[in-house]
Enzyme design. Structure first.
Site, PDB file in Angstrom:
ATOM      1  N   SER A 167       0.830  -1.194   0.000  1.00  0.00           N
ATOM      2  CA  SER A 167       0.000   0.000   0.000  1.00  0.00           C
ATOM      3  C   SER A 167       0.870   1.252   0.000  1.00  0.00           C
ATOM      4  O   SER A 167       1.703   1.437  -0.892  1.00  0.00           O
ATOM      5  CB  SER A 167      -0.963  -0.041   1.198  1.00  0.00           C
ATOM      6  N   ASP A 223      -9.781  -4.112  -5.065  1.00  0.00           N
ATOM      7  CA  ASP A 223      -9.211  -3.221  -4.048  1.00  0.00           C
ATOM      8  C   ASP A 223     -10.050  -1.951  -3.926  1.00  0.00           C
ATOM      9  O   ASP A 223     -10.132  -1.178  -4.882  1.00  0.00           O
ATOM     10  CB  ASP A 223      -7.769  -2.863  -4.423  1.00  0.00           C
ATOM     11  N   HIS A 255      -8.094  -4.945  -0.570  1.00  0.00           N
ATOM     12  CA  HIS A 255      -6.848  -4.286  -0.144  1.00  0.00           C
ATOM     13  C   HIS A 255      -6.206  -5.154   0.933  1.00  0.00           C
ATOM     14  O   HIS A 255      -6.243  -4.846   2.129  1.00  0.00           O
ATOM     15  CB  HIS A 255      -7.153  -2.887   0.389  1.00  0.00           C
TER      16      HIS A 255
END
Length: 284
Positions: A167, A223, A255
């Site tokens: 991320s 995501d 995610h």
């Protein structure tokens, strides 16, 4: 580690991030004062020492893996144990740095662990591109570059170092690795994107030593935080620029991470950081 446990760990991480963004914590008492770039307050940017996993055999390579927004290095400890379970990375030391707590705009200005500020996290590419925190990115790049240099100073060849992350941490790994001044062994970006992508040529003008460095980018197709399309667009921009990018997409994954993805990362690390064997260890 089972598929269910992997999904639980990273789903929990995402839920914690959402809770931070909803409630916030440790308010910034002076939001006009930027503790990341104001010279008078740089001492306020406190960093915990990274979490270290020493090599189980002679140390010949290093992986630095960077966590995402609202997390800590400890959030990836189980992943490291998963990568080491087959004893294929016994010569690899793992470094899991911790982000400092900084004011995050999309968290109402409250402090949380972060590598740079993010204005909004509404699940759109425009949110992540809007008012990007160049100052914060550069400060974190300098820190991660320092970790790389420390390993080099300790005797580890730069091309035996891989920088990766998840991320926001993956964004930092891409930005730091691609615009760094030393050629490293590989770059990994999970559920991430390339920040300041429109200005990549400008940053590469300072040097492009990692143009031939292999890059692995992995992303879930569902995501809701870092859009899959943005991750894919980043990989395409890098490919068109001349970088060697491998793109992996996992159907239905949000995610988070999955066991298949972690195995893909393990294989990548093994290919970039193969065991040297007894004959070549004496050369380090």
């Amino acid at each position: 580690m089972t598929e269910a446990s992997v999904r639980f760990i990273f789903t929990l991480s995402t839920l914690l991030l959402c809770c931070f963004l909803a409630a916030g914590y440790q308010p910034n008492l002076n939001p006009k004062q930027d503790i990341r770039t104001d010279p008078s307050t740089m001492s306020a940017l406190k960093r915990l020492p990274p979490l270290l996993f020493p090599a189980t055999k002679l140390h010949t390579a290093t992986v630095i893996f960077v966590h995402g927004l609202g997390d800590t290095g400890a959030g990836w400890a189980d992943a490291v144990q998963n990568w080491r379970r087959r004893s294929r990375l016994d010569e690899v030391k793992f470094i899991l740095p911790h982000a400092p707590q900084i004011p995050i705009t999309c968290n109402g200005g409250m402090r949380m662990p972060g590598w740079y500020d993010i204005v909004a996290l509404g699940g759109s590419t425009n949110d992540l591109r809007r008012q990007q925190d160049e100052a914060g990115l550069l400060v974190s790049r300098a820190y991660l570059s320092g970790l790389i240099q420390s390993e080099i100073d300790a005797g580890i060849p730069a091309e035996r170092i891989v920088l990766g992350g998840f991320s926001q941490g993956g964004a930092m790994a891409l930005f730091t690795g691609l615009t760094g001044k030393v050629k490293i062994g590989g770059i990994v970006g999970l559920s991430s994107y390339l920040p300041l992508d429109s200005r990549l040529p400008e940053f590469l003008s300072e040097g492009n030593v990692n143009e031939k460095t292999p890059i692995l980018m992995c992303h879930g197709s569902a995501d809701p935080i870092v859009p899959t399309a943005f991750g894919k667009e980043s990989s395409q921009i890098l490919t068109k620029t001349g970088f060697q990018v491998t793109w992996k997409e996992y159907p239905g994954m949000g995610h988070s991470a999955c066991l298949e993805e972690l195995d893909e990362v393990e294989a990548f690390l093994g290919s970039r950081l193969p065991a040297l064997g007894e004959e070549k260890k004496s050369e380090l």
